[in-house]
Enzyme design. Structure first.
Site, PDB file in Angstrom:
ATOM      1  N   GLN A   1      56.878  17.306  32.074  1.00 28.04           N
ATOM      2  CA  GLN A   1      56.727  16.074  31.295  1.00 28.04           C
ATOM      3  C   GLN A   1      57.196  14.871  32.131  1.00 28.04           C
ATOM      4  OE1 GLN A   1      55.330  15.901  28.102  1.00 28.04           O
ATOM      5  NE2 GLN A   1      55.362  13.716  28.535  1.00 28.04           N
TER       6      GLN A   1
ATOM      7  N   LYS B   1      53.464  19.513  21.972  1.00 28.16           N
ATOM      8  CA  LYS B   1      52.745  20.476  22.834  1.00 28.16           C
ATOM      9  C   LYS B   1      53.181  21.902  22.509  1.00 28.16           C
ATOM     10  CE  LYS B   1      52.112  17.078  26.437  1.00 28.16           C
ATOM     11  NZ  LYS B   1      52.636  16.423  27.613  1.00 28.16           N
TER      12      LYS B   1
ATOM     13  N   ASP C   1      47.367  20.549  33.708  1.00 28.11           N
ATOM     14  CA  ASP C   1      47.168  19.096  33.553  1.00 28.11           C
ATOM     15  C   ASP C   1      46.012  18.626  34.431  1.00 28.11           C
ATOM     16  OD1 ASP C   1      48.641  17.702  31.724  1.00 28.11           O
ATOM     17  OD2 ASP C   1      50.415  17.494  32.997  1.00 28.11           O
TER      18      ASP C   1
END
Ligand code: NAP
Length: 302
Positions: free
Chosen positions: A98, A54, A121
């Site tokens: 995460q 990422k 997200d």
């Protein structure tokens, strides 16, 4: 007949190039670049490699990227304080925690503490609600479903009036993609059916699908005879079915299979995504797009 492949690896490159160009334009006009922070707790090897990917992608498209690594022992209160710090940070437009988090931390509490306007997200209940309302209310669609919809659009598949069957009803794939495909608008306006383990005749539903989206996590669940000739098949499943030695690196790598019997299905479908190289690469790509959107909202460009 052999289906047209929809390759996430190719579409990723197109979108990342578009993002890079837009970031450069915004930087020139407004003196700002999107900022993404990735918070990693502990040292789970899989989580570490996702975070690295990422951060590398964020760097590639010209973002301001921060990797914040915290020890496994961090308290819930300290993690919440860290989220609060990034919620207030003017240079951060996207916050990503995460998962999974250590057992002593309440994951839901942490995710819900993220400012919904930085929740790239798209999992915060506020953003789930916005997705349900649809139209201009939507800020951040969750990344994997957003990637699926983008692949369908870019492949030129007609969605208006299409029979869409979604196999799976998880909160991260099945439910959101079903909601997105049913809305009025680009890449949607479809008639949607969601099937799951409580469904009586899975095969009968799949056979009706003009667009079949499979996110069950069961290797080769969908049989070739369940596919309508010419249908668009999006295989989200990623199942490890064994190991092999990589020809490139000489190292052990996982053998991956989707939820669809690809070899036989591609002779029947009109469009199909492979596994790997299909939906997989789209998730991080859409995370970058959401982070760019976040800055654009802030600058009044959207
Ligand atoms: P999940 O939370 O386990 O949900 C699976 C869904 O499929 C459930 O709703 C389940 O039904 C349904 N299902 C399972 N077996 C079934 C069967 N035999 N018949 C009908 N329905 C069945 O999984 P997920 O997180 O959505 O992920 C699904 C797959 O996509 C996994 O392989 C995952 O690795 C992959 N994935 C890939 C990406 C990516 O490529 N970027 C991202 C996310 C997920 P019930 O609700 O009735 O149990």
């Amino acid at each position: 007949m052999s289906a047209k492949l929809i390759l996430g690896t190719e579409i990723r490159e197109q979108i990342l190039e578009e993002i890079t160009q837009e970031v450069a334009q915004i930087k020139e006009k407004h003196g700002k670049v999107p900022g993404l922070v990735t918070i990693l707790v502990g040292a789970n090897p899989a989580s570490m490699s996702y975070v690295t990917l990422k951060i590398q992608t964020a760097h590639r498209v010209g973002f301001h990227e921060v990797q914040d690594s915290q020890p496994e022992t961090i308290s819930e209160a300290d993690l919440l304080a860290l989220i609060d710090k990034y919620n207030k940070d003017e240079n951060i437009n996207g916050i990503l925690v995460q998962l999974p988090l250590p057992k002593h931390i309440d994951e839901k509490k942490v995710l819900n503490a993220i400012d919904p306007d930085k929740d790239v997200d798209g999992f915060h209940p506020v953003n789930v609600g916005r997705l349900m309302i649809g139209g201009s209310e939507v800020k951040f669609a969750p990344c994997t479903p957003a990637g699926i919809q983008e692949m369908i659009v870019r492949a030129g598949v007609e969605t208006k009036g299409a029979e869409v069957v979604v196999v799976g009803r998880s909160n991260i794939v099945g439910k959101p993609i079903a909601v997105m495909m049913v809305q009025k608008g680009r890449g949607a306006n479809s008639t949607v059916t969601v099937v799951h383990t409580g469904t009586k005749d899975l095969a009968a539903h799949c056979k009706r699908a003009d667009i079949l989206i499979v996110a069950a996590g069961v290797p080769e669940l969908v049989k070739p005879e369940w596919i309508k000739p010419g249908a668009c098949v999006i295989d989200v499943g990623v199942n490890r079915v064994g190991e092999k030695i990589s020809e490139k690196t000489g190292k052990k790598i996982a053998i991956l299979r989707g939820d669809v019997d690809f070899e036989k299905a591609k002779e029947i479908a009109g469009y199909i995504t492979p596994v790997p190289g299909g939906v997989g690469p789209m998730t991080i790509t859409m995370l970058m797009l959401n982070t760019l959107r976040s800055l654009k909202y802030k600058l009044g460009l959207m």
